[in-house]
Design a protein around this motif. Structure first.
Motif, PDB file in Angstrom:
ATOM      1  N   ASP A  37     -94.107  70.157  18.012  1.00 33.30           N
ATOM      2  CA  ASP A  37     -93.442  68.996  18.602  1.00 33.30           C
ATOM      3  C   ASP A  37     -92.560  68.335  17.554  1.00 33.30           C
ATOM      4  OD1 ASP A  37     -92.831  67.150  20.640  1.00 33.30           O
ATOM      5  OD2 ASP A  37     -94.359  65.750  19.938  1.00 33.30           O
ATOM      6  N   VAL A  38     -91.464  67.756  18.008  1.00 32.82           N
ATOM      7  CA  VAL A  38     -90.558  67.002  17.139  1.00 32.82           C
ATOM      8  C   VAL A  38     -90.194  65.711  17.840  1.00 32.82           C
ATOM      9  CG1 VAL A  38     -88.313  66.971  15.977  1.00 32.82           C
ATOM     10  CG2 VAL A  38     -89.580  69.114  16.143  1.00 32.82           C
ATOM     11  N   ARG A  39     -90.327  64.601  17.144  1.00 32.29           N
ATOM     12  CA  ARG A  39     -89.903  63.284  17.649  1.00 32.29           C
ATOM     13  C   ARG A  39     -88.955  62.707  16.605  1.00 32.29           C
ATOM     14  NH1 ARG A  39     -91.081  62.244  22.730  1.00 32.29           N
ATOM     15  NH2 ARG A  39     -91.322  60.034  22.367  1.00 32.29           N
ATOM     16  N   ILE A  40     -87.826  62.203  17.040  1.00 27.61           N
ATOM     17  CA  ILE A  40     -86.826  61.631  16.147  1.00 27.61           C
ATOM     18  C   ILE A  40     -86.879  60.108  16.264  1.00 27.61           C
ATOM     19  CG2 ILE A  40     -84.371  61.488  15.590  1.00 27.61           C
ATOM     20  CD1 ILE A  40     -85.428  64.276  15.134  1.00 27.61           C
ATOM     21  N   GLY A  41     -86.922  59.436  15.122  1.00 29.26           N
ATOM     22  CA  GLY A  41     -86.951  57.981  15.097  1.00 29.26           C
ATOM     23  C   GLY A  41     -86.016  57.451  14.021  1.00 29.26           C
ATOM     24  N   LYS A  42     -86.264  56.213  13.622  1.00 27.56           N
ATOM     25  CA  LYS A  42     -85.452  55.563  12.597  1.00 27.56           C
ATOM     26  C   LYS A  42     -86.368  55.047  11.498  1.00 27.56           C
ATOM     27  CE  LYS A  42     -83.903  52.888  15.929  1.00 27.56           C
ATOM     28  NZ  LYS A  42     -83.261  51.820  16.694  1.00 27.56           N
ATOM     29  N   HIS A  43     -85.846  55.058  10.284  1.00 27.61           N
ATOM     30  CA  HIS A  43     -86.544  54.458   9.141  1.00 27.61           C
ATOM     31  C   HIS A  43     -85.604  53.427   8.545  1.00 27.61           C
ATOM     32  CE1 HIS A  43     -89.341  54.148   5.808  1.00 27.61           C
ATOM     33  NE2 HIS A  43     -88.275  54.062   5.027  1.00 27.61           N
ATOM     34  N   ILE A  44     -86.092  52.209   8.387  1.00 28.57           N
ATOM     35  CA  ILE A  44     -85.271  51.107   7.886  1.00 28.57           C
ATOM     36  C   ILE A  44     -85.997  50.457   6.724  1.00 28.57           C
ATOM     37  CG2 ILE A  44     -84.246  48.868   8.466  1.00 28.57           C
ATOM     38  CD1 ILE A  44     -84.273  49.875  11.431  1.00 28.57           C
ATOM     39  N   ARG A  45     -85.274  50.176   5.660  1.00 29.60           N
ATOM     40  CA  ARG A  45     -85.836  49.450   4.523  1.00 29.60           C
ATOM     41  C   ARG A  45     -85.165  48.084   4.438  1.00 29.60           C
ATOM     42  NH1 ARG A  45     -85.212  52.338  -0.833  1.00 29.60           N
ATOM     43  NH2 ARG A  45     -87.000  53.468  -0.047  1.00 29.60           N
ATOM     44  N   LEU A  46     -85.979  47.046   4.440  1.00 29.38           N
ATOM     45  CA  LEU A  46     -85.469  45.679   4.302  1.00 29.38           C
ATOM     46  C   LEU A  46     -85.960  45.089   2.993  1.00 29.38           C
ATOM     47  CD1 LEU A  46     -86.220  43.977   7.764  1.00 29.38           C
ATOM     48  CD2 LEU A  46     -84.068  44.918   6.974  1.00 29.38           C
ATOM     49  N   GLU A  47     -85.071  44.435   2.277  1.00 31.44           N
ATOM     50  CA  GLU A  47     -85.434  43.629   1.119  1.00 31.44           C
ATOM     51  C   GLU A  47     -85.358  42.187   1.595  1.00 31.44           C
ATOM     52  OE1 GLU A  47     -86.017  45.024  -1.984  1.00 31.44           O
ATOM     53  OE2 GLU A  47     -85.620  47.051  -1.255  1.00 31.44           O
ATOM     54  N   LEU A  48     -86.444  41.423   1.429  1.00 31.44           N
ATOM     55  CA  LEU A  48     -86.439  40.054   1.916  1.00 31.44           C
ATOM     56  C   LEU A  48     -87.224  39.139   0.982  1.00 31.44           C
ATOM     57  CD1 LEU A  48     -89.021  39.425   4.619  1.00 31.44           C
ATOM     58  CD2 LEU A  48     -88.607  41.771   3.954  1.00 31.44           C
ATOM     59  N   GLU A  49     -86.961  37.859   1.131  1.00 33.14           N
ATOM     60  CA  GLU A  49     -87.695  36.853   0.382  1.00 33.14           C
ATOM     61  C   GLU A  49     -88.496  36.013   1.365  1.00 33.14           C
ATOM     62  OE1 GLU A  49     -85.784  34.564  -2.626  1.00 33.14           O
ATOM     63  OE2 GLU A  49     -84.422  36.205  -3.147  1.00 33.14           O
ATOM     64  N   ALA A  50     -89.710  35.674   0.960  1.00 32.92           N
ATOM     65  CA  ALA A  50     -90.589  34.846   1.782  1.00 32.92           C
ATOM     66  C   ALA A  50     -91.581  34.157   0.858  1.00 32.92           C
ATOM     67  CB  ALA A  50     -91.312  35.702   2.815  1.00 32.92           C
ATOM     68  N   GLN A  51     -92.196  33.111   1.370  1.00 34.49           N
ATOM     69  CA  GLN A  51     -93.149  32.330   0.582  1.00 34.49           C
ATOM     70  C   GLN A  51     -94.379  33.151   0.204  1.00 34.49           C
ATOM     71  OE1 GLN A  51     -94.288  28.723   2.500  1.00 34.49           O
ATOM     72  NE2 GLN A  51     -95.195  27.853   0.656  1.00 34.49           N
ATOM     73  N   ASP A  52     -94.844  33.990   1.156  1.00 30.71           N
ATOM     74  CA  ASP A  52     -96.011  34.825   0.906  1.00 30.71           C
ATOM     75  C   ASP A  52     -95.965  36.036   1.836  1.00 30.71           C
ATOM     76  OD1 ASP A  52     -96.822  33.867   3.428  1.00 30.71           O
ATOM     77  OD2 ASP A  52     -98.105  32.332   2.550  1.00 30.71           O
TER      78      ASP A  52
END
Length: 83
Positions: A37-52
């Motif tokens: 089986d093959v399933r195609i999706g997306k991979h996303i990398r986010l750089e973010l700032e937050a308090q915790d």
């Protein structure tokens, strides 16, 4: 604090995946019949700032639900790491 979110978005298992089907047929034509089986999706990398980490997770959830994933057709998972 700075965080990196690694997000994976995939079509729901019960939905057809035409891209995955095309790749599956291509692999069979290459002689790779062992792939079941093959399933195609997306991979996303986010750089973010937050308090915790909790605030960072809330921001990632909001981004996924409101923009990055189509919640009718896709599901998402993510991993957060502090930088």
């Amino acid at each position: 604090m700075k965080f990196t979110a690694e997000i994976d978005i995939m079509p729901h298992a019960e939905l057809l995946d035409p891209q995955g089907k095309a790749v599956m047929l291509g692999l069979e034509h290459l002689g790779l019949q062992q792939v079941s089986d093959v399933r195609i999706g997306k991979h996303i990398r986010l750089e973010l700032e937050a308090q915790d980490e909790t605030a960072a997770a809330q921001k990632v959830e909001e981004a996924c639900k409101k923009l990055l994933a189509n919640m009718i057709m896709e599901s998402f998972s993510y991993r957060l790491t502090a930088k």
